[in-house]
Design a protein around this motif. Structure first.
Motif, PDB file in Angstrom:
ATOM      1  N   GLU A   6     -71.339  90.693  42.602  1.00  0.00           N
ATOM      2  CA  GLU A   6     -72.291  89.602  42.771  1.00  0.00           C
ATOM      3  C   GLU A   6     -73.658  89.882  42.159  1.00  0.00           C
ATOM      4  O   GLU A   6     -74.291  88.987  41.618  1.00  0.00           O
ATOM      5  N   VAL A   7     -74.150  91.132  42.289  1.00  0.00           N
ATOM      6  CA  VAL A   7     -75.519  91.436  41.863  1.00  0.00           C
ATOM      7  C   VAL A   7     -75.573  92.840  41.264  1.00  0.00           C
ATOM      8  O   VAL A   7     -74.964  93.765  41.787  1.00  0.00           O
ATOM      9  N   VAL A  43     -86.746  89.165  42.325  1.00  0.00           N
ATOM     10  CA  VAL A  43     -86.466  88.030  41.436  1.00  0.00           C
ATOM     11  C   VAL A  43     -85.001  88.152  41.032  1.00  0.00           C
ATOM     12  O   VAL A  43     -84.572  89.192  40.549  1.00  0.00           O
ATOM     13  N   GLN A  44     -84.253  87.071  41.282  1.00  0.00           N
ATOM     14  CA  GLN A  44     -82.829  87.068  40.940  1.00  0.00           C
ATOM     15  C   GLN A  44     -82.571  86.060  39.833  1.00  0.00           C
ATOM     16  O   GLN A  44     -83.069  84.943  39.883  1.00  0.00           O
ATOM     17  N   CYS A  52     -71.952  86.681  38.336  1.00  0.00           N
ATOM     18  CA  CYS A  52     -72.737  87.836  38.769  1.00  0.00           C
ATOM     19  C   CYS A  52     -74.184  87.647  38.335  1.00  0.00           C
ATOM     20  O   CYS A  52     -74.457  87.197  37.221  1.00  0.00           O
ATOM     21  N   SER A  53     -75.103  87.981  39.217  1.00  0.00           N
ATOM     22  CA  SER A  53     -76.532  87.863  38.935  1.00  0.00           C
ATOM     23  C   SER A  53     -77.133  89.246  38.721  1.00  0.00           C
ATOM     24  O   SER A  53     -76.522  90.267  39.029  1.00  0.00           O
ATOM     25  N   LEU A  72     -74.828  97.359  30.322  1.00  0.00           N
ATOM     26  CA  LEU A  72     -74.498  96.058  30.896  1.00  0.00           C
ATOM     27  C   LEU A  72     -73.828  95.220  29.820  1.00  0.00           C
ATOM     28  O   LEU A  72     -74.189  95.304  28.644  1.00  0.00           O
ATOM     29  N   GLN A  73     -72.870  94.401  30.204  1.00  0.00           N
ATOM     30  CA  GLN A  73     -72.136  93.642  29.186  1.00  0.00           C
ATOM     31  C   GLN A  73     -71.962  92.189  29.580  1.00  0.00           C
ATOM     32  O   GLN A  73     -71.595  91.872  30.702  1.00  0.00           O
TER      33      GLN A  73
END
Length: 135
Positions: A6-7, A43-44, A52-53, A72-73
């Protein structure tokens, strides 16, 4: 049972600079910008179409050195269009690169193997891969 990511927390040194990069340059949606108190802020952002955030923050997220998150991809249906959009937004991005060989025929020669790479202002690194079947 489904397990969904999710995050991901992205460590940055300057929240406003990072917010401008992720929201204005990359076009990620700002889900919320919350001050919790005593200088703590979260901050999201969510990339368009993603489940996914990412979260940037101060005081309310784990301490990590800014720029220390690597690899990160993101996945897009058209790497050439993604590259053009990043360039147009002022993001320093690599040229489109082909990494590997498809083990079977695919609808587009860059599917699965077409990539571009960029970093945020702190040096957190991102890859973008073309997979058109996920469009």
């Amino acid at each position: 049972m489904n397990w969904t990511l999710e995050v991901v927390i992205v460590p940055v040194s300057d929240l406003e600079r990072a917010k401008a990069f992720y929201a204005d340059q990359l076009g990620f949606t700002v889900d919320h910008d919350t001050v919790i108190g005593d200088g703590a802020r979260i901050v999201q952002f969510t990339p368009p179409g993603s489940g996914c955030s990412i979260v940037i923050g101060k005081g309310a997220v784990p301490e990590m050195p800014p720029g220390s998150l690597k690899g990160l991809q993101l996945v897009v249906p058209d790497i050439e269009q993604a590259h053009a959009e990043l360039v147009d937004s002022g993001v320093q991005v690599s040229d489109v690169q082909v990494l590997g060989v498809n083990p079977r025929p695919v609808p587009h020669p860059l599917d699965n193997v077409g990539f571009v790479f960029f970093s945020d202002p702190d040096g957190n690194s991102w890859a973008v891969q073309q997979i058109s079947s996920r469009a």
